[in-house]
Design an enzyme around this catalytic site. Structure first.
Site, short mmCIF file in Angstrom:
data_model
loop_
_atom_site.label_atom_id
_atom_site.label_comp_id
_atom_site.label_asym_id
_atom_site.label_seq_id
_atom_site.Cartn_x
_atom_site.Cartn_y
_atom_site.Cartn_z
CD1 TRP A 151 -2.44 1.61 0.49
CD2 TRP A 151 -2.09 1.71 2.68
NE1 TRP A 151 -3.56 2.66 1.19
CE2 TRP A 151 -3.19 2.68 2.40
CE3 TRP A 151 -1.77 1.65 4.05
CZ2 TRP A 151 -3.73 3.60 3.30
CZ3 TRP A 151 -2.18 2.52 4.82
CH2 TRP A 151 -3.13 3.47 4.68
CG ASP A 232 -2.47 -2.93 6.90
OD1 ASP A 232 -3.78 -2.87 7.71
OD2 ASP A 232 -2.06 -2.08 6.18
CE LYS A 267 -10.90 -0.24 2.87
NZ LYS A 267 -9.97 0.81 3.54
#
Length: 417
Positions: A151, A232, A267
């Site tokens: 990311w 993560d 999310k």
């Protein structure tokens, strides 16, 4: 000053401030690699423009919905809330308990032993930043290693906190798959005591994850090498399901493990703007966990002081009620199915529009993201000529593809190949 009026003194002071070159020498920062594209998309007047940049779920109509379970939880909170006072520095205890249960399982030793310190954070990004500042002060000589690619915000978060960032091998770009042997070999070369940032599932940006068996090998290499994992976990439930998506974390979570988990509820609960995240630090025993918690609270106090309440209260309410949780898991399954169906539709559309090019890897990837294999110059053409926006490394947010735009998208991609 003794010879001027207050009005004249104020004017002189203002002039002196204006004369100071405090800001004039500053240069504008470059736009964010992802969020900056959103700003450019908003300015674009192209008919039928398509936004495949930011990792935000959208339904078939192109809307980011509010889940029904979230609406019901909010109704209950509005009816029962009695105060807007500050939360504690580490957030709500019930939220921490629910987070650990979701990550590891309600009966897992890590959940029940008391050797884990969990703090509530403003989103998964906030959890990563707290983790980075804690690690930078606790282990100042350690480097943090990120997958190549990762990311784009990972290196920025870690380096801003004072950590030196390095990379380990991960992705086989030629085949659009995981390079498992290169990953293991690369991890084995990292010096003991360093930190390894791992994506628990739905790897961002590639969409490529290790299998459960490969996760066991990753865990073995990390343990043997004396490395500290920072996991993560931003997309639990968006890959294959809540439990399957935890396979990597569970592989790392052995009886004597030490690790950190930055988790996000943006999310899987659709709570993007509520900024709901958590950082869990698994230590060796409850006494050490108490010490770590004190250090985390010290870090938070000097940063944002206290976490926001509303989003975490929504999550806690849903996970603590059997009916709401069942409804949430059903809605989450619907989101997951839409993404996987869209992957298939995109792969089929590209096979027809761009015959001779292989896009089958799209269906093997998981989560919201996919590496298209497009070169930066092709991505630029898509933006400039067709109003199709994606990250310049070719990453696509699959959830931004809808039945209404998939045909135009495939034709546009075919045109730049």
């Amino acid at each position: 000053r003794t010879q001027t009026s207050p009005e004249q003194s104020l004017t002189v002071a203002q002039l002196r401030i204006q004369d100071l070159p405090m800001f004039q020498q500053l240069q504008a920062a470059p736009p964010d690699a992802i969020l900056g594209l959103n700003e450019a998309f908003a300015r674009d007047t192209t008919d039928g423009k398509i936004n495949l940049t930011t990792g935000v779920y959208k339904d078939a109509g192109g809307t980011t919905p509010v889940l029904e379970c979230v609406k019901e939880a909010e109704r209950r909170l509005v009816e029962t809330e009695t105060s807007k006072g500050y939360l504690g520095i580490d957030g709500m205890k019930e939220f921490g308990d629910a987070t650990r249960g979701l990550l590891f399982g309600a009966d897992h030793e890590i959940t029940t032993s008391g050797r884990t310190a969990t703090i509530q954070a403003p989103g998964g990004t906030g959890a990563l930043r707290v983790a980075a500042e804690f690690l930078a002060t606790a282990f100042p000589e350690a480097k943090i290693w990120c997958s190549r690619p990762t990311w784009p915000n990972h290196p920025g978060i870690f380096s801003a906190a004072g950590l030196e960032v390095a990379e380990y091998d991960y992705f086989d770009a030629a085949n659009g798959t995981l390079d498992a042997q290169a990953l293991l070999d690369s991890l084995a070369q990292i010096p003991a005591g360093d930190i390894v940032c791992l994506h628990a599932c739905c790897h961002n940006p590639s969409g490529v994850d290790p299998t459960p068996e490969q996760w066991q090998e990753v865990s073995r290499v990390i343990t043997d090498g004396g490395l500290l994992p920072l996991v993560d976990f931003a997309y639990q439930g968006f890959g294959d399901g809540l439990e399957p998506d935890s396979a990597g974390l569970r592989a790392l979570a052995g009886p004597d493990c030490k690790l950190l988990v930055a988790s996000s509820f943006s999310k899987n609960f659709g709570l993007y703007r509520e900024r709901v995240g958590a950082l869990s630090v698994v230590t060796g025993d409850p006494d050490t966990a108490a010490v770590v918690l004190s250090r985390l609270k010290q870090t938070i106090r000097a940063n944002y002081s206290n976490p926001p309440s509303h989003g975490a209260a929504i999550v806690t309410t849903i996970l603590g009620d059997d009916q709401l949780r069942a409804g949430w898991e059903t809605e989450l399954a619907t989101m997951r199915a839409r993404i996987n169906d869209t992957r298939q539709a995109l792969a089929d559309g590209l096979a027809e529009a761009a015959a001779g090019h292989d896009f089958s890897s799209i269906t093997r990837q998981r989560g919201m993201f996919s590496f298209s294999g497009l070169a930066p110059e092709q991505v630029d053409r898509l933006k400039n000529e067709f109003g199709v926006y994606m990250v310049r490394n070719g990453r696509i947010n699959v959830a931004g593809v809808t039945p209404d735009n998939v045909g135009r998208l495939c034709e546009s991609i075919a045109a730049v190949l």
